[in-house]
Write a protein that holds these residues in place. Structure first.
Motif, PDB file in Angstrom:
ATOM      1  N   ILE A 138       0.828  -1.206   0.000  1.00 56.85           N
ATOM      2  CA  ILE A 138       0.000   0.000   0.000  1.00 56.85           C
ATOM      3  C   ILE A 138       0.862   1.255   0.000  1.00 56.85           C
ATOM      4  O   ILE A 138       0.558   2.237  -0.694  1.00 56.85           O
ATOM      5  N   LEU A 193      -2.710   5.103   4.928  1.00 55.78           N
ATOM      6  CA  LEU A 193      -3.118   3.838   5.511  1.00 55.78           C
ATOM      7  C   LEU A 193      -3.512   4.018   6.972  1.00 55.78           C
ATOM      8  O   LEU A 193      -2.755   4.587   7.769  1.00 55.78           O
ATOM      9  N   LEU A 238      -4.069  -2.769  -6.380  1.00 57.19           N
ATOM     10  CA  LEU A 238      -3.849  -1.432  -5.825  1.00 57.19           C
ATOM     11  C   LEU A 238      -3.643  -0.404  -6.939  1.00 57.19           C
ATOM     12  O   LEU A 238      -4.155   0.721  -6.858  1.00 57.19           O
TER      13      LEU A 238
END
Length: 294
Positions: free
Chosen positions: A28, A35, A115
């Motif tokens: 991520i 996050l 992603l």
């Protein structure tokens, strides 16, 4: 973009879980994503993993207004995530580290591509209905919890079968004499309902399934009704009690408690890759139509 990461916090989870969480966090942070991580999940990790991921994330106690939630685990973890999200209308992406994975259907080796597609807004969102229950008890033992898969009426332990008198929109349907009754959403049609002979429904179909558990009659076949139906239940039990389960979260009820099951006023948004379809999942996960003789 803001993503909240959820996972299993229990002590009996997969020994590889921490490795998965660390890999997801690392993936991520390669993208322009903020996050967020629940306190409970963070502090359930080993000190070594905490030190590694602490600079990557923002901790929270109450779920913040993020753009997406990511569930790391199996379908059970996805269901718990949906319960936490409630009516916040946050879409959930399921990363599968379990076995079957109908809800959590993104494998870890697909994470980077997934992603990238999310950042580029190349994904779709499916709206899934949930089931809510009401009782003549005050307060409702389940509070505001809704079921994404199913509401199950179950006998307690080794008690005798139940007599479940069912009504649809006020009209008498039948009296099930069985070990229980599963009332499932289309999403839950491939879960508990499937294991007791219920039909498979396309997840976005406007329907609800009623399927008896070990019925004491060959004529008690599964039934599909419209998702605008209100299902009323009166239960008789020799033990004077029965169990109600919403996606595995259970409460014991007295047989004088009447139950009404109906579609919740909000939906659960589920994130899907553009090339992930329900029919492909059926073929991949259930070997749908495969000729095993080959």
């Amino acid at each position: 973009m803001k993503i909240a990461l959820f996972g299993n916090t229990s002590s009996d989870r997969d020994p590889q879980f921490e490795k998965y969480i660390f890999s997801v966090c690392e993936a991520i942070k390669r993208y322009p994503i903020h996050l967020y991580l629940p306190d409970m999940l963070f502090y359930s990790l080993s000190p070594d993993i905490q030190d590694k991921i602490r600079p990557m994330c923002i901790l929270f106690d109450v779920t913040p207004p993020v753009d997406m939630a990511m569930s790391v685990g199996g379908d059970g973890t996805f269901l718990r995530t949906a319960s936490i999200i409630g009516d916040m209308e946050i879409p959930i992406l399921g990363i599968n580290t379990g076995r079957l994975g109908f809800l959590a259907d993104i494998n870890c080796d697909e994470l980077d591509d997934t992603l990238r597609e999310i950042v580029e807004n190349k994904y779709r969102i499916e709206e899934r209905i949930l089931l809510e229950i009401d009782t003549n008890d005050e307060p409702n033992p389940f509070g505001s919890i809704c079921a994404l898969n199913e509401v199950a009426i179950l006998k307690q332990d080794t008690a005798s079968m139940l007599s479940i008198h069912a009504y649809i929109n006020g009209e008498y349907l039948t009296s099930y004499r069985a070990d229980g009754l599963v009332i499932a959403t289309p999403t839950g049609s491939t879960a508990y309902s499937l294991s007791i002979g219920g039909p498979i429904l396309v997840p976005t179909s406007p329907s609800i399934i009623l399927a008896a558990i070990a019925p004491h009659s060959l004529t008690a076949r599964p039934l599909v009704v419209g998702d605008d139906s209100r299902i009323s239940l009166k239960i008789e039990s020799r033990s004077k009690h029965y169990l109600v389960s919403l996606d595995g979260q259970s409460q014991i009820f007295n047989e004088h408690t009447l139950i009404e099951v109906y579609k919740a006023p909000y939906t659960q948004k589920v994130v899907k890759r553009l090339n992930h379809t329900f029919f492909k999942t059926l073929r991949d996960k259930l070997m749908w139509g495969a000729d095993l003789r080959k």
